[in-house]
Design a protein around this motif. Structure first.
Motif, PDB file in Angstrom:
ATOM      1  N   TYR A  14      54.923  72.060  25.474  1.00 14.43           N
ATOM      2  CA  TYR A  14      54.714  71.494  26.813  1.00 14.43           C
ATOM      3  C   TYR A  14      54.464  72.626  27.822  1.00 14.43           C
ATOM      4  O   TYR A  14      53.492  72.595  28.579  1.00 14.43           O
ATOM      5  N   GLU A  15      55.316  73.628  27.781  1.00 15.58           N
ATOM      6  CA  GLU A  15      55.169  74.764  28.700  1.00 15.58           C
ATOM      7  C   GLU A  15      53.830  75.480  28.483  1.00 15.58           C
ATOM      8  O   GLU A  15      53.138  75.835  29.438  1.00 15.58           O
ATOM      9  N   GLU A  16      53.478  75.649  27.209  1.00 14.80           N
ATOM     10  CA  GLU A  16      52.251  76.401  26.913  1.00 14.80           C
ATOM     11  C   GLU A  16      50.997  75.590  27.208  1.00 14.80           C
ATOM     12  O   GLU A  16      49.926  76.147  27.432  1.00 14.80           O
ATOM     13  N   GLY A  17      51.152  74.258  27.229  1.00 16.49           N
ATOM     14  CA  GLY A  17      49.962  73.415  27.319  1.00 16.49           C
ATOM     15  C   GLY A  17      49.543  72.977  28.710  1.00 16.49           C
ATOM     16  O   GLY A  17      48.385  72.609  28.923  1.00 16.49           O
ATOM     17  N   TRP A  18      50.440  73.018  29.709  1.00 18.08           N
ATOM     18  CA  TRP A  18      50.105  72.321  30.954  1.00 18.08           C
ATOM     19  C   TRP A  18      48.975  72.994  31.737  1.00 18.08           C
ATOM     20  O   TRP A  18      48.175  72.322  32.380  1.00 18.08           O
ATOM     21  N   ARG A  19      48.878  74.320  31.669  1.00 15.65           N
ATOM     22  CA  ARG A  19      47.853  75.000  32.487  1.00 15.65           C
ATOM     23  C   ARG A  19      46.441  74.657  32.035  1.00 15.65           C
ATOM     24  O   ARG A  19      45.528  74.563  32.847  1.00 15.65           O
ATOM     25  N   SER A  20      46.255  74.474  30.731  1.00 14.84           N
ATOM     26  CA  SER A  20      44.906  74.142  30.242  1.00 14.84           C
ATOM     27  C   SER A  20      44.687  72.628  30.165  1.00 14.84           C
ATOM     28  O   SER A  20      43.624  72.172  29.766  1.00 14.84           O
ATOM     29  N   SER A  21      45.693  71.859  30.550  1.00 10.14           N
ATOM     30  CA  SER A  21      45.587  70.396  30.518  1.00 10.14           C
ATOM     31  C   SER A  21      44.934  69.905  31.816  1.00 10.14           C
ATOM     32  O   SER A  21      44.729  70.695  32.749  1.00 10.14           O
ATOM     33  N   PRO A  22      44.639  68.610  31.928  1.00 12.01           N
ATOM     34  CA  PRO A  22      44.088  68.092  33.188  1.00 12.01           C
ATOM     35  C   PRO A  22      44.989  68.382  34.397  1.00 12.01           C
ATOM     36  O   PRO A  22      44.499  68.515  35.527  1.00 12.01           O
ATOM     37  N   ILE A  23      46.305  68.517  34.181  1.00 15.53           N
ATOM     38  CA  ILE A  23      47.201  68.827  35.312  1.00 15.53           C
ATOM     39  C   ILE A  23      46.884  70.218  35.847  1.00 15.53           C
ATOM     40  O   ILE A  23      46.711  70.427  37.053  1.00 15.53           O
ATOM     41  N   GLY A  24      46.801  71.186  34.938  1.00 12.98           N
ATOM     42  CA  GLY A  24      46.522  72.567  35.347  1.00 12.98           C
ATOM     43  C   GLY A  24      45.175  72.658  36.040  1.00 12.98           C
ATOM     44  O   GLY A  24      45.035  73.329  37.070  1.00 12.98           O
ATOM     45  N   LYS A  25      44.171  71.967  35.487  1.00 16.36           N
ATOM     46  CA  LYS A  25      42.827  72.027  36.077  1.00 16.36           C
ATOM     47  C   LYS A  25      42.828  71.400  37.468  1.00 16.36           C
ATOM     48  O   LYS A  25      42.197  71.895  38.399  1.00 16.36           O
ATOM     49  N   ASP A  26      43.554  70.294  37.612  1.00 14.29           N
ATOM     50  CA  ASP A  26      43.638  69.593  38.897  1.00 14.29           C
ATOM     51  C   ASP A  26      44.272  70.503  39.967  1.00 14.29           C
ATOM     52  O   ASP A  26      43.795  70.595  41.101  1.00 14.29           O
ATOM     53  N   LEU A  27      45.351  71.184  39.587  1.00 14.03           N
ATOM     54  CA  LEU A  27      46.073  71.996  40.572  1.00 14.03           C
ATOM     55  C   LEU A  27      45.412  73.354  40.820  1.00 14.03           C
ATOM     56  O   LEU A  27      45.487  73.908  41.922  1.00 14.03           O
TER      57      LEU A  27
END
Ligand SMILES: Cc1cc2nc3c(=O)[nH]c(=O)nc-3n(C[C@H](O)[C@H](O)[C@H](O)COP(=O)(O)OP(=O)(O)OC[C@H]3O[C@@H](n4cnc5c(N)ncnc54)[C@H](O)[C@@H]3O)c2cc1C
Ligand code: SF4
Length: 548
Positions: free
Chosen positions: A367-380
């Protein structure tokens, strides 16, 4: 205090704290992945949705991912956005920004106007149908540890008197033990704050930033209703150096949701977000919408504004932060519910995979490693400079530069890199001696109102004979600093009139009307000395928002 009996403990695979979009999305995803995973959700509101307050225009990306068939079902998501307007306001003037100059990511095309509370009620039904246990009316008050590993939470005792002694109706809280515990308390979660400190989750990150959002729900005259219209503004009544703005959403059934957000890094202790909101409604652009209408509901809630730079480390042994407990709100879009759901889904997937592999109580690194490259990371990521530019350059120049930065980020680069936020919000108040008092107009009782009649519409209720849930660490400091230096800003920033400085035999006395508290968390954020801590009161207490 008398020794209390031991708490009963129940074991689950996953315990989730908070039945907002993040917590419910996590619960649903876990059960979708395996019906055998035992999941419980605790919610401090008297029912799911009772403490949910949001705009809300939702980006359906989270819902699409969680329940792809939702568009064919009877849901509370009924009003598509059909008209999207953005205004700059002066005291009497209005400048509409043409839609073509707005960066595409700001567009509300394809989004829906909802009551987020009702959406959560619907999601809770989905979760229960899958076998999730939901306990409304139970506040998680304590994180349970085994050494440095989170092993669950305890719910608060019920039936303690003011002094902390058990009353006749005393019931001991429960221990809900789990292999993984997900914290989904929303902005400024009380347990989330303790976890940030215990595991230094915010080390090396920018401080979290916050805004206070106030909202009213109106039934307007049918002739004034424009179903699907979404309107945002910035500028008046706030001065150039105070960040914030308004939202006005036309739902169905002649309902209009109107609200105002004030960034909590404002400097003038005389500023009152509540009164700014009331003043906003008198602007010629909006006043007419409400003439002849009826105000149905009122409430307030803090929202996170730090964005990408302020997201803490999300995981620790035995659990994770999700939703706005982690600060996934997108400030320029004023949207966080989609990321709340997406983060709940991601954490659930990580927890389900760990359980399937026979793991427990460890770190959900995926979860920690994945959020930045996920749609959440891209959005923020694309909006990361909007808030720092606004704080640094004021409303007019800050929004212009922020708009430019949103455009360049859409093209894949930024002229500014990644800007810092600087200080935390509590540190931004100036001493009253350096500021000018603000004279707010008296409420007219038709378009503008006072605090107490507003709180009445939040249906807030607390058991009066219970230990204080607004804890002042050092009463002497409250007098010597909050009162003497800052002129008592709590009496103005609290949207529910909880705090008052009253004259008692010639000396100022700090009065806390705790039963009015709408759980917005602003005092916990904005007190200049961090001398006030909000803790959950007895479960079920607080607002009872109907359709917010
Ligand atoms: C005025 C305003 C306008 C907004 N407008 C929009 C918008 O238009 N679109 C959008 O997408 N987003 C909007 N947002 C943001 C959005 O509401 C949040 O991003 C979203 O609600 C976060 O979801 P969450 O599940 O993380 O937390 P929340 O929705 O805050 O839910 C947390 C839940 O946990 C419960 N809880 C908290 N602590 C405990 C505890 N210790 N024990 C038990 N239960 C607990 C709470 O009672 C609550 O039910 C707005 C926010 C505000 C304040
Ligand atoms: S007491 Fe604090 S949390 Fe409660 S309504 Fe006032 S500012 Fe918000």
């Amino acid at each position: 205090m008398a020794e209390l009996p031991a708490r009963e403990a129940t074991e689950f695979d996953v315990v989730i704290v908070g039945a907002g979009p993040a917590g419910l999305a996590a619960a649903i995803r876990l059960k979708q992945l395996s019906r055998d995973i035992a999941v419980v959700v605790v919610e401090k509101g008297s029912e799911v949705g009772a403490h949910i307050l949001s705009g809300a225009v939702i980006d359906p990306i989270g819902l699409d991912r969680l329940l792809p068939e939702w568009r064919g079902e009877d849901t509370p998501v009924k009003t598509a956005v059909t008209d999207d307007r953005f205004y700059y306001l002066s005291e009497t003037g209005t400048l509409r920004l043409p839609n073509f100059i707005m960066p595409p990511l700001m567009s509300n095309h394809g989004n829906f106007i909802v009551s987020l509370g009702n959406l959560c009620r619907w999601l809770a039904g989905k979760a229960e149908a899958l076998g999730v246990e939901i306990y409304p009316g139970f506040a998680a008050t304590e994180v349970l540890y085994d050494g440095d590993v989170v092993v669950g939470v305890a719910t608060g005792d019920m039936g303690l008197g003011k002094s902390g002694k058990p009353k006749e109706n005393f019931t001991r809280g429960m221990e809900l033990r789990a292999k993984y515990t997900l914290f989904a308390e929303g902005a400024r979660g009380n347990l989330g704050k303790q976890l940030l400190a215990k595991f230094a989750l915010d080390r090396g990150r920018e401080p979290q930033k916050f805004g206070l959002g106030l909202k009213e729900l109106w039934q307007v005259s049918p002739g004034k209703h424009r179903r699907g219209l979404v309107q945002h503004s910035f500028g008046w009544p706030l001065g150039n150096s105070t960040g914030g703005g308004s939202f006005l959403y036309h739902l169905d059934d002649n309902l209009v949701s109107v609200g105002f957000v004030v960034h909590l890094n404002y400097a003038n202790p005389y500023l009152s977000p509540f009164e700014e909101f009331q003043r906003f409604k008198t602007h010629p652009l909006v006043r007419e919408t409400f003439a002849g209408g009826k105000r149905l509901a009122y409430g307030a809630r803090a929202l996170t504004e730090g964005g990408y730079q302020s997201v803490p480390k999300l995981v620790f042994p035995g659990g994770a932060l999700i939703g706005c407990d982690a600060g996934f709100m997108n400030v320029p879009r004023i949207k966080g519910s989609h990321n709340a759901m997406l983060s709940g889904i991601m954490a659930a997937e990580a927890a389900a995979a760990a359980l399937a592999a026979g793991r427990a109580h460890d770190v959900l690194a995926e979860y920690e490693e994945g959020w930045r490259s996920s749609p959440i990371g891209k959005d923020l990521w694309r909006v990361r400079n909007a808030k720092p530019l606004w704080s640094k350059f004021g409303t007019v120049a800050g929004i212009a530069l922020g708009g430019l930065d949103l455009w360049t980020n859409t093209l894949g680069f930024s002229l500014f890199g990644t800007l810092a936020h600087g200080a935390a919000d509590y540190a931004s108040l100036k001493p009253a001696s350096e500021c000018t008092p603000i004279a707010y107009p008296k409420p007219d009782g038709t378009i503008t109102f006072d605090r107490l009649s507003s709180v009445f519409l939040s249906n807030t209720n607390h058991e009066e004979d219970q230990p204080p849930h607004l804890k002042v660490k050092d009463p002497a400091l409250q007098k010597s600093s909050e009162h003497d230096v800052f002129a008592g800003p709590s009496a103005r920033y609290c949207p529910a009139g909880v705090y008052e400085w009253v004259d008692e035999a010639g000396a100022p006395k700090f009065v806390i009307n705790a039963q009015n508290c709408v759980h917005c968390k602003t005092c916990d954020i904005k007190d200049p000395n961090q001398n006030i801590t909000w803790v959950p009161p007895e479960g079920g207490g607080g607002p009872n928002y109907p359709n917010m």
